[in-house]
Design a protein around this motif. Structure first.
Motif, PDB file in Angstrom:
ATOM      1  N   THR A 484       0.842  -1.207   0.000  1.00  0.00           N
ATOM      2  CA  THR A 484       0.000   0.000   0.000  1.00  0.00           C
ATOM      3  C   THR A 484       0.873   1.251   0.000  1.00  0.00           C
ATOM      4  O   THR A 484       0.704   2.166  -0.815  1.00  0.00           O
ATOM      5  N   TYR A 485       1.802   1.271   0.943  1.00  0.00           N
ATOM      6  CA  TYR A 485       2.674   2.441   1.053  1.00  0.00           C
ATOM      7  C   TYR A 485       3.530   2.617  -0.198  1.00  0.00           C
ATOM      8  O   TYR A 485       3.724   3.744  -0.684  1.00  0.00           O
ATOM      9  N   THR A 486       4.045   1.522  -0.736  1.00  0.00           N
ATOM     10  CA  THR A 486       4.895   1.610  -1.930  1.00  0.00           C
ATOM     11  C   THR A 486       4.121   2.198  -3.102  1.00  0.00           C
ATOM     12  O   THR A 486       4.648   3.032  -3.857  1.00  0.00           O
ATOM     13  N   THR A 487       2.858   1.776  -3.253  1.00  0.00           N
ATOM     14  CA  THR A 487       2.033   2.301  -4.351  1.00  0.00           C
ATOM     15  C   THR A 487       1.863   3.800  -4.232  1.00  0.00           C
ATOM     16  O   THR A 487       2.025   4.550  -5.216  1.00  0.00           O
ATOM     17  N   LEU A 488       1.534   4.266  -3.016  1.00  0.00           N
ATOM     18  CA  LEU A 488       1.320   5.701  -2.814  1.00  0.00           C
ATOM     19  C   LEU A 488       2.629   6.480  -2.939  1.00  0.00           C
ATOM     20  O   LEU A 488       2.669   7.557  -3.548  1.00  0.00           O
ATOM     21  N   LEU A 504       5.062   9.749   3.867  1.00  0.00           N
ATOM     22  CA  LEU A 504       4.431   8.419   3.910  1.00  0.00           C
ATOM     23  C   LEU A 504       5.434   7.350   4.338  1.00  0.00           C
ATOM     24  O   LEU A 504       5.090   6.407   5.059  1.00  0.00           O
ATOM     25  N   PHE A 505       6.668   7.496   3.898  1.00  0.00           N
ATOM     26  CA  PHE A 505       7.709   6.549   4.300  1.00  0.00           C
ATOM     27  C   PHE A 505       7.887   6.572   5.822  1.00  0.00           C
ATOM     28  O   PHE A 505       7.935   5.519   6.474  1.00  0.00           O
ATOM     29  N   ASP A 506       7.968   7.783   6.382  1.00  0.00           N
ATOM     30  CA  ASP A 506       8.117   7.908   7.842  1.00  0.00           C
ATOM     31  C   ASP A 506       6.899   7.340   8.566  1.00  0.00           C
ATOM     32  O   ASP A 506       7.032   6.667   9.601  1.00  0.00           O
ATOM     33  N   GLN A 507       5.707   7.596   8.012  1.00  0.00           N
ATOM     34  CA  GLN A 507       4.471   7.077   8.616  1.00  0.00           C
ATOM     35  C   GLN A 507       4.470   5.548   8.608  1.00  0.00           C
ATOM     36  O   GLN A 507       4.039   4.905   9.562  1.00  0.00           O
ATOM     37  N   MET A 508       4.968   4.963   7.511  1.00  0.00           N
ATOM     38  CA  MET A 508       5.021   3.507   7.394  1.00  0.00           C
ATOM     39  C   MET A 508       5.903   2.914   8.489  1.00  0.00           C
ATOM     40  O   MET A 508       5.543   1.926   9.142  1.00  0.00           O
ATOM     41  N   SER A 511       4.278   3.067  11.902  1.00  0.00           N
ATOM     42  CA  SER A 511       3.161   2.124  12.077  1.00  0.00           C
ATOM     43  C   SER A 511       3.643   0.688  12.304  1.00  0.00           C
ATOM     44  O   SER A 511       2.840  -0.223  12.446  1.00  0.00           O
ATOM     45  N   GLY A 512       4.965   0.515  12.317  1.00  0.00           N
ATOM     46  CA  GLY A 512       5.509  -0.820  12.579  1.00  0.00           C
ATOM     47  C   GLY A 512       5.784  -1.628  11.338  1.00  0.00           C
ATOM     48  O   GLY A 512       6.158  -2.804  11.433  1.00  0.00           O
ATOM     49  N   ARG A 513       5.575  -1.031  10.176  1.00  0.00           N
ATOM     50  CA  ARG A 513       5.850  -1.749   8.938  1.00  0.00           C
ATOM     51  C   ARG A 513       7.339  -1.657   8.605  1.00  0.00           C
ATOM     52  O   ARG A 513       7.951  -0.613   8.772  1.00  0.00           O
ATOM     53  N   SER A 514       7.891  -2.745   8.132  1.00  0.00           N
ATOM     54  CA  SER A 514       9.295  -2.753   7.710  1.00  0.00           C
ATOM     55  C   SER A 514       9.363  -2.446   6.222  1.00  0.00           C
ATOM     56  O   SER A 514       8.698  -3.102   5.414  1.00  0.00           O
ATOM     57  N   ALA A 515      10.150  -1.452   5.886  1.00  0.00           N
ATOM     58  CA  ALA A 515      10.300  -1.092   4.475  1.00  0.00           C
ATOM     59  C   ALA A 515      11.110  -2.155   3.758  1.00  0.00           C
ATOM     60  O   ALA A 515      12.072  -2.687   4.305  1.00  0.00           O
ATOM     61  N   ASP A 516      10.698  -2.486   2.543  1.00  0.00           N
ATOM     62  CA  ASP A 516      11.497  -3.412   1.743  1.00  0.00           C
ATOM     63  C   ASP A 516      12.382  -2.615   0.790  1.00  0.00           C
ATOM     64  O   ASP A 516      12.342  -1.383   0.740  1.00  0.00           O
ATOM     65  N   ALA A 517      13.219  -3.313   0.049  1.00  0.00           N
ATOM     66  CA  ALA A 517      14.168  -2.648  -0.840  1.00  0.00           C
ATOM     67  C   ALA A 517      13.462  -1.812  -1.901  1.00  0.00           C
ATOM     68  O   ALA A 517      13.950  -0.744  -2.298  1.00  0.00           O
TER      69      ALA A 517
END
Length: 767
Positions: A484-488, A504-508, A511-517
């Motif tokens: 979801t975050y990647t799309t936005l 949005l990256f900071d918000q992700m 929220s406890g989500r781990s960013a992928d590559a």
């Protein structure tokens, strides 16, 4: 028999063969229905009376006086053939194995005992007593030595007891000794089954195979039975640190050889083997295996066919799918709902939706005597197939039909398929209506539903609506995921709203989500395109801190950004890092550098970079040559540009319109119009179509040379090529032809033409 310690080799295959009974040696007690070698039963009351009386006499008389006890002799040897049952029961009820062994010694020393097999029964009782005592393995080993010394042959039960007991005590060499020294007539299927289990438990697969090989011979006197099958395949599954694992090919071959003796794995296990073959991409072997099993009369069920059909569907092999279906029909194996589901799903994935609908119709209407009610999975496959080919309205109608089937209500997958179809078709409002409808019906949307709608909105320029929907869903408890975050983030980067993407990256992360590559790559690319190289470098550092290794595409993005912002020192740092991490620049890396130096007009450095590019085994592209030629032309080095042009053909590349235009424009600007005309003719001969930019460059050059006749020829050629003039063409020709009194020529030229906007900007982008 020499026991071989096989090298361990792990395999996952046999874990599929689930046992039907607990993993224990107790399983082996029931491996076959072979009769016990214990003495046959006699009259219970008579036996009990004799046994009780004998035990009393034995207790009252010291064992060294047993031989001289007439009452005991008379009781036990009423004739030359004493009762085996009585002697077995007496021996078994003595207080210890040593007392029982003394009793056997008394029996064998009595001349009235003529049948040595009677001693075998009594000795079995000794072994049973010893097995229940402490230190039993050593005791049993000593008793086996005594049996050979006293020349008391083991019977089947005694042999099995020793083989199994030694195996449980991990004294497998002793088990093998017992088996090898056993009378060949006693090495029955039952005994072999137990020995095979012992060998496999110890990981001695090859030794077990040797025993099994004798049983699997066509005319074997000890053929395998269900107990052999259970012992062998259960044994192969046992997790041992030593011992090799059989390959799937070896197992398949053994299953077939068992089948030649009418011993089969159950249908579940056979199906698992076929599935494993299919997953190992051995579809031909799976099919041959299935045919062989059917020929042997194995209990084949439709699930085995479904496994192969599913793999053929994944391979999109429709012809062989049809062949398999014909074989099912010939063998009277009725397809089930899963069979039809595989067919429909496979056809839909091949975009053969009409064929899938035909299968659905046959399934529902009961053709060929088959009438199967479709389930929600079948409907969902069809709805998804219809939506994938842009037939969303038919998908909606299918959902209405679905509601008429008992217990077949639309679920989240149904709505997700339809929402995706309408989003792909640009009908976002309809997709939103379906989303509201599913919630009203109590069908819970999931993160896939959310991602589908957000992706659809973003792809159709509705980024603000997508962001509002995202916030709305967050408020309802539907949590977004990294997709979801990647799309936005990607959408905001594409419209150069980098601050929102970073937010949005900071918000992700919060929220406890781990960013992928992919998220990092997206932001690095977006920041680079926006010229924010410091921020891009910062995210590049975060990418590595998060444990991801940048790929060459990520490095190239940064190099391109630093080149565009004239920060060549930073670009060199990235090139050094590529080398330090053991990666190699690719064609994109070199093309980026060549383009940069070409844009600066430093074509000597650009040529050096190209030379190194070739040394690395990389082939320059047309874009590479175009950048170099453009640099040469800017520097007035037309001959060098022509030399590069001639090298293009040697590299087996084909110059395109843009390449020709670079040279033609440069030649015309440098008063070499004749060479430009010759180049334009060469262009047509080689099938490269000139465009408006080509003609405009020639018209400018011809105007400077006052070559009116050549201009008229080009005007005719432009009409023949259906190449519409643009406003630049009109400015050149109007000014020139008006000045020389040839305005009628211009009017004739313009008949039938609609002046198009200049395509020069597009051409620049393509270059």
């Amino acid at each position: 028999m020499s026991l071989i310690n096989s090298a361990p080799k792990h395999s996952k295959l046999l874990r599929l063969l689930e046992p039907k009974k607990p993993s224990s040696f107790l399983l082996l007690r029931h491996l076959c229905a072979e009769p016990s070698s214990q003495p046959p039963k006699q009259d219970d009351e008579a036996i009990e009376a004799t046994v009780t009386q004998a035990l009393e006499l034995l207790q009252q008389t010291p064992h060294h006086d047993w031989a001289s006890s007439q009452p005991l002799h008379t009781l036990l040897f009423p004739s030359s053939n004493p009762s085996p049952s009585v002697l077995f029961q007496i021996t078994r009820r003595l207080p210890s194995h040593s007392a029982a062994l003394n009793f056997v010694d008394y029996l064998r020393s009595n001349s009235a005992l003529q049948d040595v097999q009677v001693l075998s029964s009594a000795f079995l009782a000794v072994l049973n007593l010893a097995k229940r005592e402490s230190n039993s393995p050593e005791t049993l080993s000593e008793l086996y030595r005594v049996s050979k010394e006293w020349k008391i042959p083991l019977n089947v039960d005694a042999a099995v007891l020793l083989v199994r007991s030694f195996g449980m005590a991990e004294m497998v060499d002793e088990s093998a000794l017992v088996f090898n020294e056993l009378d060949p007539s006693l090495k029955s299927t039952y005994v072999r089954n137990v020995f095979i289990a012992v060998l496999l438990k110890d990981g001695r697969v090859d030794d077990a195979l040797k025993v099994l090989e004798e049983m699997l011979q066509p005319e074997s006197e000890v053929p395998p039975n269900d107990g052999t099958r259970d012992a062998f395949f259960h044994g192969l599954r046992m997790k041992k640190r030593n011992g090799r694992w059989l390959s799937i090919e070896e197992i398949v071959q053994l299953v077939v050889r068992f089948g030649e003796h009418s011993v089969f794995l159950n249908s579940i296990m056979l199906n698992k083997l076929i599935v494993q073959l299919c997953r190992s991409h051995q579809i031909d072997q799976a099919w041959d295996f299935l045919r062989e099993l059917m020929k042997l009369g194995a209990p084949i069920e439709v699930s085995c066919f479904n496994a192969i059909l599913s793999e053929l569907g994944r391979k999109r092999d429709v012809n062989r799918m049809n062949s398999l279906l014909r074989e099912m029909k010939d063998r009277d194996i009725q397809p089930n709902i899963i069979t039809f589901g595989i067919l429909i799903n496979s056809l839909c994935k091949l975009r053969k939706v009409d064929a899938a609908l035909e299968v659905f119709k046959k399934m529902s209407e009961g053709n060929d005597g088959i009438s199967i009610e479709p389930d929600v999975i079948t409907y969902n496959a069809l709805i998804d197939g219809l939506c994938k080919v842009g037939r969303q309205e038919e998908g909606l109608a299918m959902m209405k039909q679905m509601r008429s089937v008992n217990g077949c209500a639309p679920n989240t997958v149904t709505y997700n398929c339809l929402i995706d179809g309408f989003c792909k078709g640009g009908e976002i409002d309809m997709a939103r209506e379906l989303f509201d409808q599913m919630k009203n019906e109590g069908v819970m949307p999931n993160v896939i539903t959310i991602n589908t709608l957000i992706d659809g909105m973003c792809h159709h320029g509705m980024i603000n609506s997508a962001f509002m929907f995202f916030n709305e869903m967050q408020g309802t408890g539907l949590r977004a995921n990294v997709v979801t975050y990647t799309t936005l983030i990607t959408a905001f980067c594409n419209v150069n709203n980098i601050d929102k993407a970073v937010e949005l990256f900071d918000q992700m992360l919060k929220s406890g989500r781990s960013a992928d590559a992919i998220v990092y790559y997206t932001l690095i690319s977006g920041l680079t395109q926006a010229g924010r190289m410091n921020d891009a470098s910062n995210f590049f550092s975060k990418l590595k801190e998060a444990g991801f290794r940048p790929d060459i595409a990520c490095y190239n993005t940064l190099i391109g950004g630093f080149c565009r912002t004239n920060k060549m020192d930073k670009a060199y740092e990235i090139l050094k890092e590529i080398e330090d991490v053991g990666m190699r620049p690719d064609a994109v890396t070199y093309n980026t550098l060549i383009t940069y130096f070409s844009r600066l007009g430093n074509f000597s450095v650009a040529l050096s970079v190209m030379k190194k590019m070739r040394q690395q085994g990389l082939v320059p592209t047309i874009a590479t040559y175009g950048a170099l030629m453009h640099a040469c032309c800017l520097a007035g080095e037309i001959d060098e540009a022509l030399k590069i042009f001639r090298n293009i053909s040697k590299s087996k590349l084909f110059p395109n319109t843009i390449i020709y235009n670079i040279l033609i424009e440069a030649l015309c600007k440098n008063n070499k119009v004749e060479v430009a005309l010759s180049l334009m003719n060469d262009m047509k001969v080689k099938g490269v179509k000139p465009n408006t930019t080509t003609y405009n460059a020639m018209f400018k050059g011809l105007k400077e040379k006052h070559s009116l006749e050549d201009a008229f020829k080009l005007m005719d050629g432009m009409i023949i090529d259906a190449c519409n003039p643009d406003y630049i063409t009109m400015e050149i020709l109007t000014e020139w032809l008006s000045a020389v009194g040839e305005i009628d020529k211009l009017k004739t030229f313009l008949k039938g033409f609609e002046v198009s906007p200049s395509d020069a900007a597009l051409e620049t982008l393509q270059a």
